[in-house]
Scaffold this motif. Sequence first.
Motif: not given
Length: 540
Positions: A278-281, A283-284, A430-431, A434
């Motif tokens: 999961n690229q969003e996670l 990156s986070l 956030q992480l 999510k």
Amino acid sequence: MADINVDVLVIGAGPTGLGAAKRLNHINGPSWLILDSNDKAGGLASTDVTPEGFLYDVGGHVIFSHYKYFDDCIDEALPKEDDWYTHQRISYVRYKGLWVPYPFQNNISMLPKEDQVKCIDGLIDAALEFRVANTKPKDFDEWILRMCGEGVADIFMRPYNYKVWAVPTTKMQCQWLGERVAAPDVKLVTKNVILNKTAGNWGPNATFRFPARDGTGGIWIAVADTLPEEKKRFGKKGEVTKVDAEKKTVTLKDGTTIGYGKLVNTMAVDHLVEKMGNQELISLSKGLYYSSTHVIGVGVRGERPERIGDKCWLYFPEDNCPFYRATIFSNYSPYNQPQADVKLPTLYLADGSKAPSTEAKEGPYWSIMLEVSQSTMKPVDEENLLKDCIQGLINTEMIKPEDEIVSTYHRKFDHGYPTPALEREGVLKQLLPKLQDMDIYSRGRFGSWRYEVGNQDHSFMLGVEAVDNIVNGAVELTLNYPDFVNSRQNTERRLAPSFDFASKAPVTNGTTKELPTRDRASSKVSASGGHSRKSSKQVK
């Protein structure tokens, strides 16, 4: 369709994963399975044995507890009196050739006069500043100055914490501190300086337990042994290669797929999101910082020297040695090293020179375990680290140049400490939610990345409380309220009395009371514990 399907899948058999599995087994509610890529349980709390028979924990671990449920579970696993040794912590800071009792900031009466003056000056300034300050410290460095003043900060707190965390104190936040750092009492410190006295033991681990055999890792192997074999997949057959959050399946190295309803993950959360792709996670997670830990072990022939005595662990803020902490591991248990009649050859003398004889001789033996941190902000000469550490032991008078070294150990843990960096909370807020929205509970020392609840008891309970949240929505106190759980004895959950969910009825003195529905039975597993399946052994 997946090859195997369970309600709750647990990844990792360290303390957190075992806490989750133990609770799942205890309440006999959802179906479950626990995985680990290692053959034995323990994770970051396991123990290695050298070919010569010296034991080393993979870091400085001791058992002290804030939770009765944790105590119950390890007492069930290791129930006999001779399974344990109980120790008083005897701890010192090495400074200018002196052994200053821990905590340093309460014992500046031991320092040379000019350092005492510098520290008292700073403490008085800090106390005056503290009275008028109307803002919270913005980082760990500011907290140190507010609590201890410039003298203690420069002499001990800044250099020592840099050696531990491998980042400057200005780059760390201070919400994690709680009970972990002693705030000095200015009046007491001044009185001790004038009367030339030292302050007594401080902190939650002033007394601690240690297993008689098999090191800290032996505790977790014993806890894992209380779980059903068919619900454990360890070794190569338990190695996770992919997590598909959308399909709720985990793929193992041998190709097996496991479908799950909820996932309790205890691997490092940055590794988890990579396996999810999961690229969003991903990156986070890059905003999370950690340091690596090198664990070095040195086995020495001879009687334990008088100067070492019954010391437990020791702190080293100065730059005359690479390690920040030394543990006299042979003091924890007589079984942490070979027995005296075992014959071992001398590898070399501590100063690096050749041993006069290569013939194997009897002991006795004693051992030291060292920890060295490493990060992008604190590089380490890995190739020469063992040699540098032995030289550091000579520099700090822990061993003598002519001491016979019969065994050495060096292992690097890439993820050693989850750093409470300034950015940490912004990322975790956030992480973790999510992931939870995807039915993934990421918990544990690196699963939830909160060092302040990263001890063995905390880690175990993070797993227990994740399961209680999954089963009945109970609040995860350890994850969300670290200061609260650290300030009290948490006695609500207990391993006994027993309750068998399979029968849908509590059993009391041989008579059963009918419960109308399974839902009603499930509701009995409350955050405050109480009901449980019959465990293999009742814990008194």
